[in-house]
Motif scaffolding. Structure first.
Motif, PDB file in Angstrom:
ATOM      1  N   LEU A  33      -5.377  -1.938  -1.864  1.00  0.00           N
ATOM      2  CA  LEU A  33      -4.514  -3.037  -1.411  1.00  0.00           C
ATOM      3  C   LEU A  33      -3.480  -3.406  -2.468  1.00  0.00           C
ATOM      4  CD1 LEU A  33      -7.137  -5.316   0.387  1.00  0.00           C
ATOM      5  CD2 LEU A  33      -5.425  -3.828   1.441  1.00  0.00           C
ATOM      6  N   ALA A  34      -3.874  -3.362  -3.741  1.00  0.00           N
ATOM      7  CA  ALA A  34      -2.938  -3.698  -4.814  1.00  0.00           C
ATOM      8  C   ALA A  34      -1.788  -2.695  -4.865  1.00  0.00           C
ATOM      9  CB  ALA A  34      -3.673  -3.739  -6.150  1.00  0.00           C
ATOM     10  N   VAL A  35      -2.127  -1.409  -4.783  1.00  0.00           N
ATOM     11  CA  VAL A  35      -1.085  -0.379  -4.805  1.00  0.00           C
ATOM     12  C   VAL A  35      -0.186  -0.498  -3.576  1.00  0.00           C
ATOM     13  CG1 VAL A  35      -0.677   2.106  -4.686  1.00  0.00           C
ATOM     14  CG2 VAL A  35      -2.452   1.218  -6.194  1.00  0.00           C
ATOM     15  N   THR A  36      -0.787  -0.832  -2.433  1.00  0.00           N
ATOM     16  CA  THR A  36      -0.002  -1.017  -1.210  1.00  0.00           C
ATOM     17  C   THR A  36       0.955  -2.193  -1.356  1.00  0.00           C
ATOM     18  OG1 THR A  36      -1.792  -0.121   0.144  1.00  0.00           O
ATOM     19  CG2 THR A  36      -0.135  -1.445   1.273  1.00  0.00           C
ATOM     20  N   ALA A  37       0.487  -3.282  -1.946  1.00  0.00           N
ATOM     21  CA  ALA A  37       1.337  -4.457  -2.135  1.00  0.00           C
ATOM     22  C   ALA A  37       2.490  -4.151  -3.086  1.00  0.00           C
ATOM     23  CB  ALA A  37       0.508  -5.624  -2.674  1.00  0.00           C
ATOM     24  N   LEU A  38       2.223  -3.363  -4.122  1.00  0.00           N
ATOM     25  CA  LEU A  38       3.282  -3.004  -5.067  1.00  0.00           C
ATOM     26  C   LEU A  38       4.339  -2.122  -4.401  1.00  0.00           C
ATOM     27  CD1 LEU A  38       1.161  -2.251  -8.260  1.00  0.00           C
ATOM     28  CD2 LEU A  38       2.752  -4.157  -7.943  1.00  0.00           C
ATOM     29  N   GLY A  39       3.878  -1.192  -3.574  1.00  0.00           N
ATOM     30  CA  GLY A  39       4.805  -0.307  -2.869  1.00  0.00           C
ATOM     31  C   GLY A  39       5.609   0.559  -3.821  1.00  0.00           C
ATOM     32  N   GLY A  40       6.756   1.020  -3.354  1.00  0.00           N
ATOM     33  CA  GLY A  40       7.665   1.799  -4.182  1.00  0.00           C
ATOM     34  C   GLY A  40       7.021   2.993  -4.850  1.00  0.00           C
ATOM     35  N   VAL A  41       7.356   3.181  -6.114  1.00  0.00           N
ATOM     36  CA  VAL A  41       6.888   4.347  -6.848  1.00  0.00           C
ATOM     37  C   VAL A  41       5.381   4.326  -7.045  1.00  0.00           C
ATOM     38  CG1 VAL A  41       7.229   3.278  -9.120  1.00  0.00           C
ATOM     39  CG2 VAL A  41       7.311   5.781  -8.891  1.00  0.00           C
ATOM     40  N   ILE A 134       3.547   7.713   2.564  1.00  0.00           N
ATOM     41  CA  ILE A 134       4.690   7.235   1.786  1.00  0.00           C
ATOM     42  C   ILE A 134       5.811   6.772   2.711  1.00  0.00           C
ATOM     43  CG2 ILE A 134       6.529   7.932   0.191  1.00  0.00           C
ATOM     44  CD1 ILE A 134       4.441   9.862  -1.066  1.00  0.00           C
ATOM     45  N   ALA A 135       6.098   7.562   3.745  1.00  0.00           N
ATOM     46  CA  ALA A 135       7.163   7.205   4.687  1.00  0.00           C
ATOM     47  C   ALA A 135       6.833   5.915   5.431  1.00  0.00           C
ATOM     48  CB  ALA A 135       7.385   8.344   5.679  1.00  0.00           C
ATOM     49  N   LEU A 136       5.583   5.742   5.825  1.00  0.00           N
ATOM     50  CA  LEU A 136       5.194   4.516   6.525  1.00  0.00           C
ATOM     51  C   LEU A 136       5.347   3.306   5.619  1.00  0.00           C
ATOM     52  CD1 LEU A 136       2.000   5.701   8.467  1.00  0.00           C
ATOM     53  CD2 LEU A 136       4.233   5.117   9.447  1.00  0.00           C
ATOM     54  N   ARG A 137       4.935   3.420   4.366  1.00  0.00           N
ATOM     55  CA  ARG A 137       5.036   2.278   3.444  1.00  0.00           C
ATOM     56  C   ARG A 137       6.482   1.953   3.132  1.00  0.00           C
ATOM     57  NH1 ARG A 137       6.023  -1.571   1.537  1.00  0.00           N
ATOM     58  NH2 ARG A 137       5.048  -2.778  -0.149  1.00  0.00           N
ATOM     59  N   GLY A 139       8.938   2.204   5.160  1.00  0.00           N
ATOM     60  CA  GLY A 139       9.642   1.770   6.360  1.00  0.00           C
ATOM     61  C   GLY A 139       9.978   0.291   6.332  1.00  0.00           C
ATOM     62  N   SER A 140      10.738  -0.145   7.307  1.00  0.00           N
ATOM     63  CA  SER A 140      11.223  -1.527   7.330  1.00  0.00           C
ATOM     64  C   SER A 140      10.097  -2.548   7.457  1.00  0.00           C
ATOM     65  CB  SER A 140      12.217  -1.708   8.482  1.00  0.00           C
ATOM     66  OG  SER A 140      11.637  -1.300   9.712  1.00  0.00           O
ATOM     67  N   SER A 141       8.984  -2.162   8.049  1.00  0.00           N
ATOM     68  CA  SER A 141       7.807  -3.043   8.142  1.00  0.00           C
ATOM     69  C   SER A 141       6.618  -2.402   7.444  1.00  0.00           C
ATOM     70  CB  SER A 141       7.474  -3.326   9.610  1.00  0.00           C
ATOM     71  OG  SER A 141       8.557  -3.942  10.285  1.00  0.00           O
ATOM     72  N   GLY A 142       6.905  -1.718   6.347  1.00  0.00           N
ATOM     73  CA  GLY A 142       5.932  -0.864   5.703  1.00  0.00           C
ATOM     74  C   GLY A 142       4.647  -1.540   5.262  1.00  0.00           C
ATOM     75  N   LEU A 143       4.769  -2.689   4.621  1.00  0.00           N
ATOM     76  CA  LEU A 143       3.568  -3.355   4.123  1.00  0.00           C
ATOM     77  C   LEU A 143       2.640  -3.737   5.274  1.00  0.00           C
ATOM     78  CD1 LEU A 143       1.908  -4.565   1.844  1.00  0.00           C
ATOM     79  CD2 LEU A 143       3.299  -6.641   1.998  1.00  0.00           C
ATOM     80  N   ALA A 144       3.201  -4.336   6.321  1.00  0.00           N
ATOM     81  CA  ALA A 144       2.388  -4.747   7.469  1.00  0.00           C
ATOM     82  C   ALA A 144       1.771  -3.537   8.161  1.00  0.00           C
ATOM     83  CB  ALA A 144       3.241  -5.538   8.455  1.00  0.00           C
ATOM     84  N   VAL A 145       2.521  -2.451   8.280  1.00  0.00           N
ATOM     85  CA  VAL A 145       2.029  -1.254   8.958  1.00  0.00           C
ATOM     86  C   VAL A 145       0.842  -0.659   8.210  1.00  0.00           C
ATOM     87  CG1 VAL A 145       2.593   1.144   9.536  1.00  0.00           C
ATOM     88  CG2 VAL A 145       4.200  -0.691  10.087  1.00  0.00           C
ATOM     89  N   ILE A 146       0.951  -0.534   6.890  1.00  0.00           N
ATOM     90  CA  ILE A 146      -0.128   0.062   6.106  1.00  0.00           C
ATOM     91  C   ILE A 146      -1.366  -0.835   6.107  1.00  0.00           C
ATOM     92  CG2 ILE A 146      -0.851   0.769   3.809  1.00  0.00           C
ATOM     93  CD1 ILE A 146       0.955   2.786   5.078  1.00  0.00           C
ATOM     94  N   VAL A 147      -1.172  -2.139   5.950  1.00  0.00           N
ATOM     95  CA  VAL A 147      -2.319  -3.056   5.953  1.00  0.00           C
ATOM     96  C   VAL A 147      -3.029  -3.013   7.310  1.00  0.00           C
ATOM     97  CG1 VAL A 147      -3.017  -5.479   5.843  1.00  0.00           C
ATOM     98  CG2 VAL A 147      -1.424  -4.567   4.152  1.00  0.00           C
TER      99      VAL A 147
END
Length: 289
Positions: A33-41, A134-137, A139-147
């Motif tokens: 979850l932490a890595v997902t929240a950070l996103g990006g690289v 990576i593409a999903l995260r 995306g424009s709603s990436g955080l919500a989609v991955i969570v």
């Protein structure tokens, strides 16, 4: 002379396995979850690393570790696909995976290396997993989609495990996975639908039917991914994909459902929008969700 410690009884062994599972989850879930929240690289690095581990475990399962050159091509292709996805060029990443897989398949037909064809399939499996996540995260709603994806997959997996053990009943597919039951599959499906309802309650966006439908489809895809990995291991006579995670086996054993839900869900979104660039975001925008 002592005969050594008494053998561990099945109930005790199950309790020990459950403790290891819980401990591993306590450590891994916050990290994910932490890595997902950070996103990006950071998310790209995490997803890319998981894709490489998936490929390594695939190579060991199909016994292709002696195919040195083919393995090197496979690793390079998976890295290249992850980099392409992180750069917003997931189409190029998929093209790289396809060219590499087809090239190895042709090489197999010429050299008659029987494991090279399996290695080619592993390129597509592991490479598309990393690239799609990576593409999903991104995306424009990436955080919500991955969570949401995590929630559906984890609910499906956890509840299916406990319901299957508690209720039992007819087996889902004995030849592929002798322990999986219909009760567990349906219990996991119901749990995923509940996650969809929670998503609606928390956001108030779209109709509840949309959330429930998305959760239901992703739950089915998650269980397909799980069965696919079970079939692969059964074919090669392997119990676990690895031993890197205590109580869980390998990374593939933990990510098989996520891979199924993410890759198949992404494929459906691409079919619906006709575009590989942020298809989920396009659906959300087009439908006004």
């Amino acid at each position: 002379m002592s005969d050594g410690p008494p053998p561990v009884s099945p109930p005790a062994a199950r309790r020990s396995e459950l403790r290891l599972r819980v401990l591993s989850a306590v450590l891994l879930v916050p990290a994910a979850l932490a890595v997902t929240a950070l996103g990006g690289v950071w998310f790209a690095l995490g997803a890319g690393a998981c894709a490489l581990i998936l490929l390594r475990e695939w190579i060991l399962i199909v016994r292709a570790q002696d195919e040195i050159l083919a393995s090197a091509i496979a690793y390079a292709s998976v890295v290249g696909a992850a980099v392409a996805a992180a750069a917003g060029e997931i189409g190029a990443g998929f093209a790289l995976l396809l060219v590499s897989a087809v090239g190895l398949a042709l090489f197999r037909s010429v050299k008659r290396h029987k494991q090279t064809l399996w290695l080619a399939a592993g390129i597509v499996y592991s490479g598309s997993s990393g690239a799609v996540l990576i593409a999903l995260r991104d995306g424009s709603s990436g955080l919500a989609v991955i969570v949401f994806l995590f929630g559906v997959v984890w609910a499906t997996d956890i509840i299916a495990y406990f319901v299957g053990r508690r209720v039992g009943g007819p087996k889902l597919w004995v030849r592929v996975s002798p322990k999986k039951t219909w009760s567990g599959a349906l219990g996991g499906f119901a749990a995923a639908v509940a996650v969809g309802w929670i998503g609606f309650l928390l956001t108030g966006r779209a109709s509840p039917g949309v959330w429930l439908a998305f959760a239901a489809v992703l739950s089915v895809f998650s269980q397909v991914g799980d069965l696919f990995e079970s079939a692969l291991k059964r074919h090669f006579g392997v119990k676990d994909s690895g031993h890197i995670i205590p109580g869980h086996g390998g990374v593939m054993d933990r990510l098989d459902g996520l891979v199924g839900a993410a890759v198949l869900g992404y494929a459906v979104a691409v079919l619906l929008t006709g575009s590989a660039g942020d298809p989920v975001g396009q659906i959300i925008t087009m439908r006004g969700y």
